[in-house]
Design an enzyme around this catalytic site. Structure first.
Site, short mmCIF file in Angstrom:
data_model
loop_
_atom_site.label_atom_id
_atom_site.label_comp_id
_atom_site.label_asym_id
_atom_site.label_seq_id
_atom_site.Cartn_x
_atom_site.Cartn_y
_atom_site.Cartn_z
N ARG A 125 -0.82 15.22 12.65
CA ARG A 125 0.34 14.66 11.56
C ARG A 125 0.48 16.10 10.63
NH1 ARG A 125 -2.33 9.15 9.38
NH2 ARG A 125 -0.19 8.97 8.75
N PRO A 126 1.47 17.03 11.17
CA PRO A 126 2.05 17.98 10.37
C PRO A 126 2.61 17.61 9.03
CG PRO A 126 3.26 17.71 12.37
CD PRO A 126 2.43 16.81 12.34
N ILE A 127 2.66 18.70 8.20
CA ILE A 127 3.60 18.23 6.98
C ILE A 127 4.62 19.28 6.80
CG2 ILE A 127 1.68 17.20 5.43
CD1 ILE A 127 1.44 19.60 4.22
N ASP A 128 5.09 19.88 7.91
CA ASP A 128 6.11 20.65 7.79
C ASP A 128 7.41 20.57 7.25
OD1 ASP A 128 6.22 19.26 10.72
OD2 ASP A 128 7.95 20.47 10.96
N GLN A 129 7.78 19.30 7.41
CA GLN A 129 9.02 18.59 6.80
C GLN A 129 8.91 18.52 5.42
OE1 GLN A 129 11.85 18.68 8.66
NE2 GLN A 129 10.52 19.36 10.07
N LYS A 176 0.79 -1.24 -0.02
CA LYS A 176 -0.17 -0.01 0.01
C LYS A 176 0.72 1.18 0.04
CE LYS A 176 -2.49 2.78 3.18
NZ LYS A 176 -1.68 3.58 3.85
N ASN A 177 1.77 1.38 1.02
CA ASN A 177 2.81 2.68 1.12
C ASN A 177 3.50 2.91 -0.03
OD1 ASN A 177 0.95 3.28 3.16
ND2 ASN A 177 2.47 2.61 4.71
N ARG A 236 -4.47 10.16 3.28
CA ARG A 236 -3.35 10.86 3.71
C ARG A 236 -2.29 11.15 2.45
NH1 ARG A 236 -1.30 13.64 7.63
NH2 ARG A 236 0.75 13.51 7.57
N ARG A 257 -9.34 0.54 3.29
CA ARG A 257 -8.47 1.49 3.02
C ARG A 257 -7.05 0.87 2.48
NH1 ARG A 257 -6.66 5.64 6.37
NH2 ARG A 257 -5.28 5.59 4.97
N ASP A 282 3.25 0.86 12.35
CA ASP A 282 2.11 0.30 11.69
C ASP A 282 1.72 -1.18 12.13
OD1 ASP A 282 1.59 2.63 10.33
OD2 ASP A 282 2.02 2.13 8.47
N CYS A 313 -5.52 8.26 8.45
CA CYS A 313 -5.93 8.02 9.92
C CYS A 313 -5.54 8.97 10.80
CB CYS A 313 -5.19 6.82 10.15
SG CYS A 313 -5.61 5.24 9.30
C1 UD1 Z 1 3.69 7.18 6.56
C2 UD1 Z 1 2.51 5.91 6.43
C3 UD1 Z 1 1.98 5.41 7.70
C4 UD1 Z 1 3.10 5.16 8.75
C5 UD1 Z 1 4.21 6.10 8.80
C6 UD1 Z 1 5.41 5.89 9.70
C7 UD1 Z 1 1.81 6.49 3.97
C8 UD1 Z 1 0.58 6.85 3.20
N1 UD1 Z 1 1.71 6.53 5.68
O1 UD1 Z 1 2.72 8.08 7.25
O2 UD1 Z 1 1.23 4.32 7.43
O3 UD1 Z 1 2.38 4.87 10.03
O4 UD1 Z 1 4.58 6.68 7.29
O5 UD1 Z 1 6.09 4.51 9.23
O6 UD1 Z 1 2.77 6.21 3.76
N2 UD1 Z 1 6.19 14.34 10.97
C9 UD1 Z 1 6.24 15.72 11.10
N3 UD1 Z 1 6.34 16.54 10.27
C10 UD1 Z 1 6.40 16.17 8.96
C11 UD1 Z 1 5.86 14.85 8.73
C12 UD1 Z 1 5.74 14.08 9.68
O7 UD1 Z 1 6.34 16.00 12.39
O8 UD1 Z 1 6.25 16.99 7.97
C13 UD1 Z 1 6.00 13.56 12.03
C14 UD1 Z 1 4.53 12.74 12.15
O9 UD1 Z 1 3.65 13.44 12.86
C15 UD1 Z 1 5.09 11.53 13.03
C16 UD1 Z 1 6.37 11.22 12.42
O10 UD1 Z 1 6.83 12.58 11.89
O11 UD1 Z 1 5.13 11.75 14.27
C17 UD1 Z 1 6.41 10.07 11.31
O12 UD1 Z 1 5.58 10.50 10.23
P1 UD1 Z 1 5.93 10.04 8.82
O13 UD1 Z 1 6.89 9.25 8.80
O14 UD1 Z 1 5.82 11.23 7.88
O15 UD1 Z 1 4.50 9.33 8.61
P2 UD1 Z 1 3.54 9.61 7.28
O16 UD1 Z 1 4.32 9.85 6.00
O17 UD1 Z 1 2.35 10.67 7.56
#
Ligand code: UD1
Length: 431
Positions: free
Chosen positions: A122-126, A22-23, A93, A399, A307, A117
């Site tokens: 779950r920020p996207i700042d990075q 999936k991912n 997501r 999903r 996961d 989920c």
């Molecule tokens: C992806 C997977 C999800 C899995 C996760 C961790 C998909 C669609 N989803 O989610 O199933 O649980 O990887 O293996 O592939 N974070 C920040 N800023 C950011 C991005 C992330 O602070 O810009 C934090 C998140 O809140 C979290 C951590 O970093 O605490 C890891 O998140 P991330 O690895 O980015 O997970 P996703 O890509 O959302």
């Protein structure tokens, strides 16, 4: 409301074929937007997240042809920048990958803030940090993400991720593939699906090096061409059935897996007293009776995957002794514990720690799938429980798990999918 009905107490026996990851699929499909030519993707999982992403591509003007159940041909040659179907994007997501692929293809992007989920903030700042370093201006306003470049193309840059993020690593790889010059991602995530995305992009003419390590270098190219790519097997789907067999008992062979990707899960199951034997592209899982208590700490790959936390925690509810779970990735991933308590689990949650006191048995109850993996955990609990378990909100499970019910039934489980209209009849039959 659709639901699963499970009559617990049957061990799992036989074999299960694991679907595509999936991912990996949910990143590769948005990345196809940048490909000039026909892209044939094989081993696509049949799950609703994939359907939604393919619909988004179609709405953007791509030609999408289902060749068979797991193969799709996508032609984005004549796609023009257009408003994306925001209602769909909001639900998933992985729609954040369109920020990278739209910037790569058009030099400009508009998407919604991603859904998916809910396990805390779950920020996207990075992701934004990466795109900004590559010269984009990014604005988040009223639930939308707007990104733009001054001259229609990103430029290579050095990006140090403050947090190891799967999504940000993959999004930056996608965007940088068509940037001008070289991008370096430091402190990158190393999950198998990141390597798969890089392999996909490279097979279409990109130049991504070092995926699977914490430093990824991407040399931008002017064009990505069509081709055929086969998606890797799903590590978490396989892990879920391994945990199910550990909890419910029995012996399962999982086919179409990469045992190396499962090592972080296999090692923990062995510690719990389960036999796991690696084959060439399969693993055999055999229960040896009551599970041993263990401690689990989730971490980015190659650590134990977040996961898999709900599924293994659920198995540990029936272990011999006290297990301590530490969630090291998300700040709120224990909502499902209150559902497990309805089934008789003895769990105390304190922040990122859950303390599980093993009990002798779980009992069937009406529980909800709080999210995708928590939903899978409820199924595992139902397989072990005495009596009938009813699981609602199963759209979360659909999903990410292809034919969950069919695969489990094939392995001897007594689980039934009840679509709304059949409700009354099936509930009566199960009681
Ligand atoms: C992806 C997977 C999800 C899995 C996760 C961790 C998909 C669609 N989803 O989610 O199933 O649980 O990887 O293996 O592939 N974070 C920040 N800023 C950011 C991005 C992330 O602070 O810009 C934090 C998140 O809140 C979290 C951590 O970093 O605490 C890891 O998140 P991330 O690895 O980015 O997970 P996703 O890509 O959302």
């Amino acid at each position: 409301m659709d639901k699963y009905l499970i009559r617990g107490g049957r061990p799992l026996q036989g074999q299960i074929e694991i679907s595509g990851a999936k991912n990996a699929a949910v990143a590769i499909i948005p990345a196809v937007l940048m490909v000039d030519g026909v892209c044939r993707l094989e081993n696509i999982p049949q799950i609703s997240d994939v359907d939604m992403l393919l619909t988004i591509l179609e709405e953007l003007g791509a030609r999408v042809r289902r060749v068979d159940a797991t193969t799709v041909e996508i032609d984005c040659t004549h796609v023009h920048f257009a408003d994306a179907p925001y209602e769909l994007m909001r639900k998933i997501r992985a729609s954040y990958y369109f920020i990278g692929s739209m910037l790569g293809r058009f030099g400009t992007a508009k998407t919604t803030m991603p859904g998916g989920c809910n396990f805390g903030v779950r920020p996207i700042d990075q992701h934004v940090k990466g795109m900004t370093a590559m010269g984009a201006t990014v604005e988040i306003k009223d639930g939308f993400v707007y990104a733009d470049t001054p001259d229609g193309r990103l430029r290579g840059a050095k990006v140090y991720l403050d947090k190891v993020s799967v999504g940000a690593t993959m999004n930056i790889i996608i965007a940088a593939s068509m940037a001008r010059g070289r991008t370096i991602i430091e402190n990158a995530a190393r999950e198998p699906h990141i390597v798969d995305l890089a392999n996909f992009l490279n097979s279409m003419g990109a130049d991504v090096r070092g995926a699977g390590t914490d430093t990824v270098k991407i040399y931008g190219v002017d064009r990505l061409h069509g081709g055929t790519y086969t998606i890797i097997p799903d590590q978490i789907e396989a892990g879920t059935y391994m945990a199910a067999c550990a909890a419910a008992g029995g012996e399962l062979r999982l086919k179409n897996v990469i045992p190396r990707h499962l090592e972080c899960i296999s090692a923990k199951l062995r510690e719990m007293g389960v036999t796991v034997v690696d084959g060439e592209d399969s693993v055999l899982v055999r229960s040896n009776g009551r599970l041993r208590r263990v401690n689990v700490k989730t971490q980015p790959y190659p650590g134990f995957p977040t996961d898999m936390q709900p599924q293994v925690s659920t198995a540990l509810c029936l272990a011999n002794g006290t297990s301590v779970i530490t969630e090291g990735v998300y700040d709120n991933r224990y909502k499902y514990m209150k559902e497990l308590r309805k089934m008789g689990a003895n769990v105390v949650v304190d922040g990122c720690t859950a303390i599980i006191e093993g009990v002798d048995a779980l009992r069937g109850a009406r529980v909800a799938a709080c999210d995708l993996r928590a939903g899978a955990a409820m199924v595992i609990a139902g397989l072990c429980a005495q009596g009938v378990t009813e699981i609602v909100d199963i759209h979360y499970i659909e999903r990410g798990y292809e034919d969950f019910v069919g695969k489990l039934r094939g392995a001897g489980a007594d689980i039934t999918l009840v679509r709304d209209e059949q409700d009354a009849v099936a509930v009566a039959a199960a009681e």
